[in-house]
Design a protein around this motif. Structure first.
Motif, PDB file in Angstrom:
ATOM      1  N   GLY A   1     -33.330  16.567  -4.631  1.00  0.00           N
ATOM      2  CA  GLY A   1     -32.827  15.222  -4.410  1.00  0.00           C
ATOM      3  C   GLY A   1     -32.209  15.059  -3.038  1.00  0.00           C
ATOM      4  N   ILE A   2     -31.611  13.899  -2.815  1.00  0.00           N
ATOM      5  CA  ILE A   2     -30.960  13.628  -1.533  1.00  0.00           C
ATOM      6  C   ILE A   2     -29.446  13.549  -1.692  1.00  0.00           C
ATOM      7  CG2 ILE A   2     -30.984  11.087  -1.698  1.00  0.00           C
ATOM      8  CD1 ILE A   2     -31.796  13.169   1.444  1.00  0.00           C
ATOM      9  N   GLU A   3     -28.977  13.349  -2.938  1.00  0.00           N
ATOM     10  CA  GLU A   3     -27.544  13.177  -3.160  1.00  0.00           C
ATOM     11  C   GLU A   3     -26.747  14.396  -2.721  1.00  0.00           C
ATOM     12  OE1 GLU A   3     -29.645  11.437  -6.859  1.00  0.00           O
ATOM     13  OE2 GLU A   3     -29.941  13.035  -5.407  1.00  0.00           O
ATOM     14  N   GLN A   4     -27.338  15.600  -2.921  1.00  0.00           N
ATOM     15  CA  GLN A   4     -26.621  16.829  -2.566  1.00  0.00           C
ATOM     16  C   GLN A   4     -26.375  16.911  -1.066  1.00  0.00           C
ATOM     17  OE1 GLN A   4     -29.390  16.632  -4.353  1.00  0.00           O
ATOM     18  NE2 GLN A   4     -29.231  17.804  -6.240  1.00  0.00           N
ATOM     19  N   ILE A   5     -27.358  16.483  -0.297  1.00  0.00           N
ATOM     20  CA  ILE A   5     -27.180  16.491   1.162  1.00  0.00           C
ATOM     21  C   ILE A   5     -26.076  15.528   1.544  1.00  0.00           C
ATOM     22  CG2 ILE A   5     -28.260  15.883   3.367  1.00  0.00           C
ATOM     23  CD1 ILE A   5     -30.888  16.917   2.264  1.00  0.00           C
ATOM     24  N   ASN A   6     -26.089  14.345   0.946  1.00  0.00           N
ATOM     25  CA  ASN A   6     -25.073  13.339   1.241  1.00  0.00           C
ATOM     26  C   ASN A   6     -23.684  13.813   0.847  1.00  0.00           C
ATOM     27  OD1 ASN A   6     -23.446  10.799  -0.025  1.00  0.00           O
ATOM     28  ND2 ASN A   6     -24.569  10.197   1.808  1.00  0.00           N
ATOM     29  N   ARG A   7     -23.592  14.490  -0.300  1.00  0.00           N
ATOM     30  CA  ARG A   7     -22.285  14.909  -0.809  1.00  0.00           C
ATOM     31  C   ARG A   7     -21.776  16.187  -0.166  1.00  0.00           C
ATOM     32  NH1 ARG A   7     -23.669  15.555  -5.711  1.00  0.00           N
ATOM     33  NH2 ARG A   7     -23.590  17.825  -5.885  1.00  0.00           N
ATOM     34  N   ARG A   8     -22.699  17.105   0.186  1.00  0.00           N
ATOM     35  CA  ARG A   8     -22.279  18.441   0.583  1.00  0.00           C
ATOM     36  C   ARG A   8     -22.506  18.749   2.065  1.00  0.00           C
ATOM     37  NH1 ARG A   8     -25.311  22.583  -2.381  1.00  0.00           N
ATOM     38  NH2 ARG A   8     -23.538  23.935  -1.998  1.00  0.00           N
ATOM     39  N   VAL A   9     -23.328  17.952   2.742  1.00  0.00           N
ATOM     40  CA  VAL A   9     -23.660  18.296   4.127  1.00  0.00           C
ATOM     41  C   VAL A   9     -23.226  17.216   5.104  1.00  0.00           C
ATOM     42  CG1 VAL A   9     -25.496  19.073   5.686  1.00  0.00           C
ATOM     43  CG2 VAL A   9     -25.631  19.601   3.252  1.00  0.00           C
ATOM     44  N   MET A  10     -23.779  16.004   4.975  1.00  0.00           N
ATOM     45  CA  MET A  10     -23.390  14.930   5.888  1.00  0.00           C
ATOM     46  C   MET A  10     -23.760  13.573   5.328  1.00  0.00           C
ATOM     47  SD  MET A  10     -26.157  15.499   8.964  1.00  0.00           S
ATOM     48  CE  MET A  10     -25.405  17.094   9.316  1.00  0.00           C
ATOM     49  N   GLU A  11     -23.117  12.542   5.892  1.00  0.00           N
ATOM     50  CA  GLU A  11     -23.303  11.184   5.384  1.00  0.00           C
ATOM     51  C   GLU A  11     -24.683  10.621   5.726  1.00  0.00           C
ATOM     52  OE1 GLU A  11     -21.294   9.537   3.536  1.00  0.00           O
ATOM     53  OE2 GLU A  11     -19.458  10.731   3.662  1.00  0.00           O
ATOM     54  N   LYS A  12     -25.166  10.941   6.938  1.00  0.00           N
ATOM     55  CA  LYS A  12     -26.385  10.273   7.390  1.00  0.00           C
ATOM     56  C   LYS A  12     -27.243  11.207   8.225  1.00  0.00           C
ATOM     57  CE  LYS A  12     -27.959   5.882   9.303  1.00  0.00           C
ATOM     58  NZ  LYS A  12     -27.574   4.526   9.738  1.00  0.00           N
ATOM     59  N   VAL A  13     -28.564  11.057   8.078  1.00  0.00           N
ATOM     60  CA  VAL A  13     -29.518  11.794   8.897  1.00  0.00           C
ATOM     61  C   VAL A  13     -30.361  10.774   9.660  1.00  0.00           C
ATOM     62  CG1 VAL A  13     -29.587  13.699   7.255  1.00  0.00           C
ATOM     63  CG2 VAL A  13     -31.299  11.882   7.091  1.00  0.00           C
ATOM     64  N   THR A  14     -30.998  11.215  10.729  1.00  0.00           N
ATOM     65  CA  THR A  14     -31.857  10.283  11.468  1.00  0.00           C
ATOM     66  C   THR A  14     -33.236  10.193  10.847  1.00  0.00           C
ATOM     67  OG1 THR A  14     -32.580  12.015  13.018  1.00  0.00           O
ATOM     68  CG2 THR A  14     -30.652  10.716  13.644  1.00  0.00           C
ATOM     69  N   ASP A  15     -33.744  11.350  10.355  1.00  0.00           N
ATOM     70  CA  ASP A  15     -35.111  11.401   9.850  1.00  0.00           C
ATOM     71  C   ASP A  15     -35.146  11.994   8.438  1.00  0.00           C
ATOM     72  OD1 ASP A  15     -36.974  10.994  12.492  1.00  0.00           O
ATOM     73  OD2 ASP A  15     -35.121  12.053  12.984  1.00  0.00           O
ATOM     74  N   LEU A  16     -35.459  11.155   7.465  1.00  0.00           N
ATOM     75  CA  LEU A  16     -35.631  11.612   6.096  1.00  0.00           C
ATOM     76  C   LEU A  16     -37.110  11.962   5.915  1.00  0.00           C
ATOM     77  CD1 LEU A  16     -34.463  11.979   3.219  1.00  0.00           C
ATOM     78  CD2 LEU A  16     -35.078   9.580   2.780  1.00  0.00           C
ATOM     79  N   ILE A  17     -37.390  13.253   5.744  1.00  0.00           N
ATOM     80  CA  ILE A  17     -38.769  13.716   5.602  1.00  0.00           C
ATOM     81  C   ILE A  17     -39.066  13.923   4.117  1.00  0.00           C
ATOM     82  CG2 ILE A  17     -40.496  15.381   6.347  1.00  0.00           C
ATOM     83  CD1 ILE A  17     -39.194  13.893   8.666  1.00  0.00           C
ATOM     84  N   LEU A  18     -39.889  13.058   3.562  1.00  0.00           N
ATOM     85  CA  LEU A  18     -40.242  13.103   2.144  1.00  0.00           C
ATOM     86  C   LEU A  18     -41.518  13.922   1.993  1.00  0.00           C
ATOM     87  CD1 LEU A  18     -39.649   9.302   1.634  1.00  0.00           C
ATOM     88  CD2 LEU A  18     -38.183  11.093   0.705  1.00  0.00           C
ATOM     89  N   VAL A  19     -41.413  15.044   1.291  1.00  0.00           N
ATOM     90  CA  VAL A  19     -42.548  15.965   1.158  1.00  0.00           C
ATOM     91  C   VAL A  19     -43.036  15.970  -0.292  1.00  0.00           C
ATOM     92  CG1 VAL A  19     -43.362  18.329   1.463  1.00  0.00           C
ATOM     93  CG2 VAL A  19     -41.586  17.415   2.977  1.00  0.00           C
ATOM     94  N   SER A  20     -44.356  15.867  -0.465  1.00  0.00           N
ATOM     95  CA  SER A  20     -44.939  15.933  -1.800  1.00  0.00           C
ATOM     96  C   SER A  20     -46.303  16.601  -1.724  1.00  0.00           C
ATOM     97  CB  SER A  20     -45.095  14.520  -2.392  1.00  0.00           C
ATOM     98  OG  SER A  20     -45.701  14.569  -3.676  1.00  0.00           O
ATOM     99  N   ASP A  21     -46.755  17.107  -2.868  1.00  0.00           N
ATOM    100  CA  ASP A  21     -48.161  17.461  -2.988  1.00  0.00           C
ATOM    101  C   ASP A  21     -48.874  16.175  -3.415  1.00  0.00           C
ATOM    102  OD1 ASP A  21     -47.433  17.168  -5.637  1.00  0.00           O
ATOM    103  OD2 ASP A  21     -47.460  19.314  -6.063  1.00  0.00           O
ATOM    104  N   SER A  22     -50.131  16.264  -3.814  1.00  0.00           N
ATOM    105  CA  SER A  22     -50.875  15.048  -4.147  1.00  0.00           C
ATOM    106  C   SER A  22     -50.676  14.606  -5.599  1.00  0.00           C
ATOM    107  CB  SER A  22     -52.366  15.255  -3.870  1.00  0.00           C
ATOM    108  OG  SER A  22     -52.843  16.401  -4.548  1.00  0.00           O
TER     109      SER A  22
END
Length: 251
Positions: free
Chosen positions: A141-162
């Motif tokens: 998820g993204i909540e952990q980054i927001n809660r544990r690392v920093m409030e905002k990033v410049t580039d959110l890279i969404l990775v998936s398989d098909s």
């Protein structure tokens, strides 16, 4: 603030860690004069293995020490504890020569220590200001980054398989991240594509497909053996495609 802060997110097992490590490799080669920080925000600390970094202390170790000092009967002053925590987090950064590395470690356990978490996040955010590029390998998820690392990033890279499940996960992540207002721009990468035609069958909705990466046997072999992905040759299909994607997003 760093020029670019990249946060890789997506369903588990889609290759976020590998792509995070290879982005570090590419940035080091492209920008030898820039300061690069890799942050492993996944408790599994897979990015450390991918980058061949030996982690002896994580931010969570500092957090536990911080809490124990505050809880002890003969606790030092708040200022002393906070100064120690600032020093300990800074000392947890590993200088690997070409780049630096910081592991966040396990998520917080029982109990509410919001003020502690917030203070440590402030230290990390302040720390990133000393770097030109920051690459974060996040949990699913993204909540952990927001809660544990920093409030905002410049580039959110969404990775998936098909897979539909993978696509649905990154759609949800983007929606949550929009609610948190925690990114400046977002990009979608479809990883381990066997047949390019499958991309025409995917419902991307409001996702921005930035590029895809085919299956890469050379990368898979390094992964299986647990070897550093920094040794992946520049001729590999993953490196070539990732370079194209970076050109597309202006890195």
């Amino acid at each position: 603030m760093a020029d670019r802060i990249f946060a890789f997110t997506g369903k588990g097992g889609v290759g976020k860690t590998s792509l995070s490590a290879l982005l570090v490799k590419i940035l080091v080669k492209r920008h030898p004069d820039k300061k690069i920080l890799a942050i492993d925000a996944d408790p599994a600390v897979g990015l450390a293995t991918a980058l061949s970094v030996d982690v002896s202390r994580t931010v969570n170790d500092v957090r536990l020490k911080f809490i124990n000092e505050f809880s002890s009967p003969s606790k030092p002053s708040a200022l002393e504890v906070m100064n120690d925590a600032h020093y300990d987090v800074t000392e947890s950064v590993i200088d690997n020569g070409d780049f630096c590395f910081l592991a966040i470690g396990r998520p917080e356990g029982a109990g509410c220590y919001c003020s502690v978490n917030s203070f440590l996040k402030d230290i990390i955010s302040e720390l990133t200001e000393s770097f030109d590029y920051v690459v974060i390998d996040g949990e699913a998820g993204i909540e952990q980054i927001n809660r544990r690392v920093m409030e905002k990033v410049t580039d959110l890279i969404l990775v998936s398989d098909s897979s539909k499940k993978g696509i649905d996960v990154i759609k949800t992540i983007k929606k949550v991240a929009e609610g948190l207002e925690m990114f400046s721009d977002d990009f979608t990468i479809i990883n381990r594509v066997r047949n390019e035609k499958v991309l025409d069958m995917i419902d991307f909705s409001d996702l921005k497909l930035t590029g895809f990466i085919p299956e890469d046997e050379t990368l898979e072999l390094l992964d299986i053996k647990g070897k550093s992905l920094l040794t992946l040759p520049d001729s590999s299909v993953t490196i070539k495609k990732l370079n194209e994607i970076l050109e597309e997003i202006g890195v």
